[in-house]
Design an enzyme around this catalytic site. Structure first.
Site, PDB file in Angstrom:
ATOM      1  N   LYS A  13      41.354  36.874  54.952  1.00  0.00           N
ATOM      2  CA  LYS A  13      41.031  37.949  55.900  1.00  0.00           C
ATOM      3  C   LYS A  13      39.720  37.655  56.633  1.00  0.00           C
ATOM      4  O   LYS A  13      39.632  37.808  57.843  1.00  0.00           O
ATOM      5  CB  LYS A  13      40.897  39.303  55.167  1.00  0.00           C
ATOM      6  CG  LYS A  13      42.133  39.710  54.384  1.00  0.00           C
ATOM      7  CD  LYS A  13      41.953  41.095  53.762  1.00  0.00           C
ATOM      8  CE  LYS A  13      40.916  41.160  52.652  1.00  0.00           C
ATOM      9  NZ  LYS A  13      41.324  40.542  51.384  1.00  0.00           N
ATOM     10  N   ARG A  88      40.547  50.089  51.222  1.00  0.00           N
ATOM     11  CA  ARG A  88      41.084  49.518  49.984  1.00  0.00           C
ATOM     12  C   ARG A  88      41.731  50.568  49.110  1.00  0.00           C
ATOM     13  O   ARG A  88      42.263  50.233  48.049  1.00  0.00           O
ATOM     14  CB  ARG A  88      39.946  48.871  49.192  1.00  0.00           C
ATOM     15  CG  ARG A  88      39.878  47.359  49.237  1.00  0.00           C
ATOM     16  CD  ARG A  88      38.677  46.956  48.423  1.00  0.00           C
ATOM     17  NE  ARG A  88      38.645  45.574  48.028  1.00  0.00           N
ATOM     18  CZ  ARG A  88      38.125  44.587  48.739  1.00  0.00           C
ATOM     19  NH1 ARG A  88      37.654  44.823  49.937  1.00  0.00           N
ATOM     20  NH2 ARG A  88      38.105  43.367  48.258  1.00  0.00           N
ATOM     21  N   ARG A 127      37.077  26.703  45.433  1.00  0.00           N
ATOM     22  CA  ARG A 127      35.715  27.123  45.823  1.00  0.00           C
ATOM     23  C   ARG A 127      34.725  26.816  44.711  1.00  0.00           C
ATOM     24  O   ARG A 127      33.592  26.433  44.967  1.00  0.00           O
ATOM     25  CB  ARG A 127      35.683  28.626  46.138  1.00  0.00           C
ATOM     26  CG  ARG A 127      36.348  29.000  47.459  1.00  0.00           C
ATOM     27  CD  ARG A 127      35.687  30.236  48.074  1.00  0.00           C
ATOM     28  NE  ARG A 127      35.972  31.462  47.344  1.00  0.00           N
ATOM     29  CZ  ARG A 127      36.979  32.287  47.620  1.00  0.00           C
ATOM     30  NH1 ARG A 127      37.782  32.007  48.616  1.00  0.00           N
ATOM     31  NH2 ARG A 127      37.155  33.372  46.920  1.00  0.00           N
ATOM     32  N   ARG A 134      31.163  32.729  44.829  1.00  0.00           N
ATOM     33  CA  ARG A 134      30.392  33.967  44.759  1.00  0.00           C
ATOM     34  C   ARG A 134      30.336  34.425  43.304  1.00  0.00           C
ATOM     35  O   ARG A 134      31.064  33.917  42.457  1.00  0.00           O
ATOM     36  CB  ARG A 134      31.086  35.064  45.589  1.00  0.00           C
ATOM     37  CG  ARG A 134      31.349  34.674  47.020  1.00  0.00           C
ATOM     38  CD  ARG A 134      31.786  35.859  47.850  1.00  0.00           C
ATOM     39  NE  ARG A 134      32.696  36.790  47.207  1.00  0.00           N
ATOM     40  CZ  ARG A 134      33.761  37.325  47.781  1.00  0.00           C
ATOM     41  NH1 ARG A 134      34.079  37.005  49.017  1.00  0.00           N
ATOM     42  NH2 ARG A 134      34.511  38.183  47.133  1.00  0.00           N
ATOM     43  N   ARG A 145      40.335  41.317  40.010  1.00  0.00           N
ATOM     44  CA  ARG A 145      40.358  41.807  41.390  1.00  0.00           C
ATOM     45  C   ARG A 145      41.798  41.927  41.888  1.00  0.00           C
ATOM     46  O   ARG A 145      42.134  42.844  42.639  1.00  0.00           O
ATOM     47  CB  ARG A 145      39.553  40.879  42.301  1.00  0.00           C
ATOM     48  CG  ARG A 145      38.050  41.125  42.192  1.00  0.00           C
ATOM     49  CD  ARG A 145      37.238  39.897  42.545  1.00  0.00           C
ATOM     50  NE  ARG A 145      37.397  39.444  43.899  1.00  0.00           N
ATOM     51  CZ  ARG A 145      37.165  38.185  44.312  1.00  0.00           C
ATOM     52  NH1 ARG A 145      36.746  37.283  43.461  1.00  0.00           N
ATOM     53  NH2 ARG A 145      37.338  37.869  45.567  1.00  0.00           N
TER      54      ARG A 145
HETATM   55  P1  ADP Z   1      37.683  39.844  48.526  1.00  0.00           P
HETATM   56  O1  ADP Z   1      38.541  40.263  49.649  1.00  0.00           O
HETATM   57  O2  ADP Z   1      37.608  38.352  48.400  1.00  0.00           O
HETATM   58  O3  ADP Z   1      38.006  40.517  47.233  1.00  0.00           O
HETATM   59  P2  ADP Z   1      35.396  41.325  49.588  1.00  0.00           P
HETATM   60  O4  ADP Z   1      34.250  40.583  50.121  1.00  0.00           O
HETATM   61  O5  ADP Z   1      36.237  42.068  50.552  1.00  0.00           O
HETATM   62  O6  ADP Z   1      36.209  40.228  48.783  1.00  0.00           O
HETATM   63  O7  ADP Z   1      34.930  42.382  48.462  1.00  0.00           O
HETATM   64  C1  ADP Z   1      34.155  42.006  47.367  1.00  0.00           C
HETATM   65  C2  ADP Z   1      33.878  43.205  46.477  1.00  0.00           C
HETATM   66  O8  ADP Z   1      33.160  44.214  47.216  1.00  0.00           O
HETATM   67  C3  ADP Z   1      35.095  43.948  45.939  1.00  0.00           C
HETATM   68  O9  ADP Z   1      35.617  43.360  44.783  1.00  0.00           O
HETATM   69  C4  ADP Z   1      34.500  45.337  45.672  1.00  0.00           C
HETATM   70  O10 ADP Z   1      33.703  45.346  44.509  1.00  0.00           O
HETATM   71  C5  ADP Z   1      33.555  45.526  46.840  1.00  0.00           C
HETATM   72  N1  ADP Z   1      34.225  46.163  48.001  1.00  0.00           N
HETATM   73  C6  ADP Z   1      34.382  45.604  49.231  1.00  0.00           C
HETATM   74  N2  ADP Z   1      35.033  46.432  50.053  1.00  0.00           N
HETATM   75  C7  ADP Z   1      35.322  47.544  49.323  1.00  0.00           C
HETATM   76  C8  ADP Z   1      36.010  48.756  49.594  1.00  0.00           C
HETATM   77  N3  ADP Z   1      36.558  48.985  50.810  1.00  0.00           N
HETATM   78  N4  ADP Z   1      36.110  49.679  48.612  1.00  0.00           N
HETATM   79  C9  ADP Z   1      35.570  49.467  47.414  1.00  0.00           C
HETATM   80  N5  ADP Z   1      34.925  48.335  47.080  1.00  0.00           N
HETATM   81  C10 ADP Z   1      34.793  47.370  48.016  1.00  0.00           C
END
Ligand code: ADP
Length: 211
Positions: A13, A88, A127, A134, A145
């Site tokens: 994404k 989310r 990665r 990360r 996740r």
């Molecule tokens: P990825 O898509 O690789 O899981 P993101 O960078 O989108 O990574 O998100 C990393 C973390 O940030 C998530 O696992 C969560 O803890 C937090 N996070 C990000 N966006 C949201 C959201 N919309 N609602 C709740 N937590 C979020």
């Protein structure tokens, strides 16, 4: 145009949101990046959310909704934005609909990047090998996740399908092919030049490929 890039962690994404930002001028609104920035700069928000993020748990809805609400009022989002990693949960999606609605805007398109779990695990392992991982990029945290994704986030597919906004793209294809597929969807949905007010193209619903 306001669009949502949807899909499991590691689906690509962020990569595609950055390309859309470059080519179409719609800013990438990534709650994950905003939260990581808050952690990196040592803000109160960052201190409160770091532990949840490192464990792969969701940050509370009201926290991410507040960050996004601030961001959609920035002038660069006037012509639209690419939502990446937000919404989310169903409450987040409802909050997004209502905040855009209050501004006379709407989500025009939701694109799901479809990638198999085993490929997501391989991407994270890659990665790690490359050393650009990360804090939440361990195979165990990724599995967690993913389970959070299927439990809390995947139900949004029905939410957007019912609104006639959902389209699917094969996220296993090479990056440039994914970009081309997204570009085609964007172009056929309100020619990409609107201010975020265009409705979903009803004929286009037939391309929806997410079952
Ligand atoms: P990825 O898509 O690789 O899981 P993101 O960078 O989108 O990574 O998100 C990393 C973390 O940030 C998530 O696992 C969560 O803890 C937090 N996070 C990000 N966006 C949201 C959201 N919309 N609602 C709740 N937590 C979020």
């Amino acid at each position: 145009m306001n669009l949502v890039l949807f899909g499991p962690p590691g689906a690509g994404k962020g990569t595609q949101a950055k390309i859309l930002q470059e080519r179409r001028g719609w800013p990438q609104l990534s709650t994950g990046e905003m939260l990581r920035h808050a952690i990196g700069t040592g803000t109160e928000l960052g201190r409160k959310t770091k532990d949840l993020m490192d464990r792969g748990e969701l940050v509370p809805d009201e926290v991410v909704i507040a960050i996004i609400a601030e961001r959609v009022d920035e002038p660069d989002s006037a012509a639209g934005a690419v939502f990446d990693g937000f919404p989310r949960t169903i409450p987040q999606a409802r909050a997004l609909d209502s905040m855009l609605g209050q501004r006379g805007k709407r989500i025009a398109l939701v694109i799901e990047l479809m990638v198999r779990d085993d490929a997501l695990i391989q991407r994270v392992e890659q990665r790690i090998r490359e050393g650009n991982q990360r804090a939440d990029d361990t195979p165990e945290t990724l599995r967690h996740r993913l389970s959070v994704y299927y439990r809390n986030t995947a139900p949004l597919l029905d939410y957007y399908r019912e609104q006639g906004k959902l389209a699917g793209v094969d996220g296993m294809a090479p990056i440039h092919e994914v970009t081309a597929a997204i570009g085609g969807l964007v172009d056929s949905c309100g020619n990409g030049a609107g201010a975020g007010n265009e409705g979903p193209n009803r004929q286009r619903k037939s391309v929806v490929g997410t079952g």
